[in-house]
Scaffold this motif. Structure first.
Motif, PDB file in Angstrom:
ATOM      1  N   ASP A 174       5.459 -58.612  12.949  1.00  0.00           N
ATOM      2  CA  ASP A 174       4.559 -59.083  11.897  1.00  0.00           C
ATOM      3  C   ASP A 174       5.331 -59.590  10.682  1.00  0.00           C
ATOM      4  OD1 ASP A 174       2.250 -58.486  13.330  1.00  0.00           O
ATOM      5  OD2 ASP A 174       2.169 -56.429  12.568  1.00  0.00           O
ATOM      6  N   GLU A 175       6.605 -59.206  10.570  1.00  0.00           N
ATOM      7  CA  GLU A 175       7.391 -59.600   9.407  1.00  0.00           C
ATOM      8  C   GLU A 175       8.659 -60.371   9.751  1.00  0.00           C
ATOM      9  OE1 GLU A 175       7.793 -56.730   6.176  1.00  0.00           O
ATOM     10  OE2 GLU A 175       6.618 -55.301   7.348  1.00  0.00           O
ATOM     11  N   VAL A 176       9.249 -60.072  10.897  1.00  0.00           N
ATOM     12  CA  VAL A 176      10.574 -60.599  11.226  1.00  0.00           C
ATOM     13  C   VAL A 176      10.583 -61.180  12.637  1.00  0.00           C
ATOM     14  CG1 VAL A 176      12.995 -59.944  11.584  1.00  0.00           C
ATOM     15  CG2 VAL A 176      11.712 -58.960   9.681  1.00  0.00           C
ATOM     16  N   ASP A 177      11.208 -62.338  12.792  1.00  0.00           N
ATOM     17  CA  ASP A 177      11.396 -62.940  14.113  1.00  0.00           C
ATOM     18  C   ASP A 177      12.686 -62.499  14.769  1.00  0.00           C
ATOM     19  OD1 ASP A 177       9.027 -64.334  14.286  1.00  0.00           O
ATOM     20  OD2 ASP A 177       9.843 -66.223  13.524  1.00  0.00           O
ATOM     21  N   ASP A 178      13.714 -62.219  13.943  1.00  0.00           N
ATOM     22  CA  ASP A 178      15.027 -61.938  14.516  1.00  0.00           C
ATOM     23  C   ASP A 178      15.891 -61.223  13.481  1.00  0.00           C
ATOM     24  OD1 ASP A 178      17.107 -61.960  16.328  1.00  0.00           O
ATOM     25  OD2 ASP A 178      17.722 -64.016  15.902  1.00  0.00           O
TER      26      ASP A 178
END
Length: 209
Positions: A149-153
């Motif tokens: 929900d906040e970070v892709d990687d």
């Protein structure tokens, strides 16, 4: 031999340098400092408190900096490279507590692996935040759990790359009919810029320059 070629970029050396930076600080940094002629347009009068963790991972003689890529789903600063961090909530006792909490919430970085070693002066953003950069050394062996929900990687960049001023590009764009300067630090397919690059540049200026 060039001093830059013999300089240490180990976590132990970073820990020693970071020990010189302890809050409170009398000064602040931010884009308004890089753009003094339009500082009155950039620095908001009202600021919200936030904190980020600057996690240097102990990888032997070539330590790395752990960064994140914000998810494209976020309303603000989507897709940008960032430090783990966020707003300081009322229940956070200190900026350090907020930075550690956010790192665990965003990427599952367990505080048992983190040694807080210093704190940089606050960095003020044009979006209205007063950010406390918390300097830390991270012991290897951690496992990350990405909060989608906040970070892709989450990824690591060599500290030796980021602390080399040759990799700091001073760029500009027109903003409100004024030329506004900022730093970028492209690394492979990662485009580090904005507040993250500004904080990294400040770390270089105060610890390694």
């Amino acid at each position: 031999m060039d001093a830059a070629l013999t300089r240490s970029f180990s976590a132990a050396d970073f820990r020693r340098r970071a020990a010189r930076e302890q809050a409170p600080h009398a000064e602040e940094f931010g884009d308004h400092v890089l753009n003094p002629s339009i500082a009155h347009l950039i620095r908001p009068a009202a600021l919200r408190d936030a904190a980020v963790l600057v996690p240097v991972v102990d990888r032997g003689e070539d330590a790395t900096l752990l960064l994140t890529k914000r998810t494209e789903k976020l309303r603000s600063h989507s897709g940008q490279i960032a430090f783990p961090g966020g707003r300081i909530d009322p229940e956070d006792e200190t900026a350090v507590h907020a930075a550690l909490r956010e790192a665990e919430e965003e990427i599952g970085l367990d505080g048992a692996f983190i040694e807080v070693v210093g704190r940089m002066p606050d960095y003020v953003t044009g979006s209205g935040y007063r950010i406390a950069p918390v300097l830390a050394v991270v012991r290897p062996g951690f496992l990350l759990t990405i909060n989608a929900d906040e970070v892709d990687d989450a990824f690591e960049v060599p500290l030796s790359f980021l602390m080399d001023p040759a990799n700091h590009r001073r760029e500009s764009r027109v903003w409100q009919e004024q030329e506004r300067f900022f730093y970028t630090m492209p690394h492979g397919d990662r485009y580090i810029w904005g507040v993250t690059a500004g904080i990294i540049r400040t770390i270089w200026e105060r610890l390694y320059a």
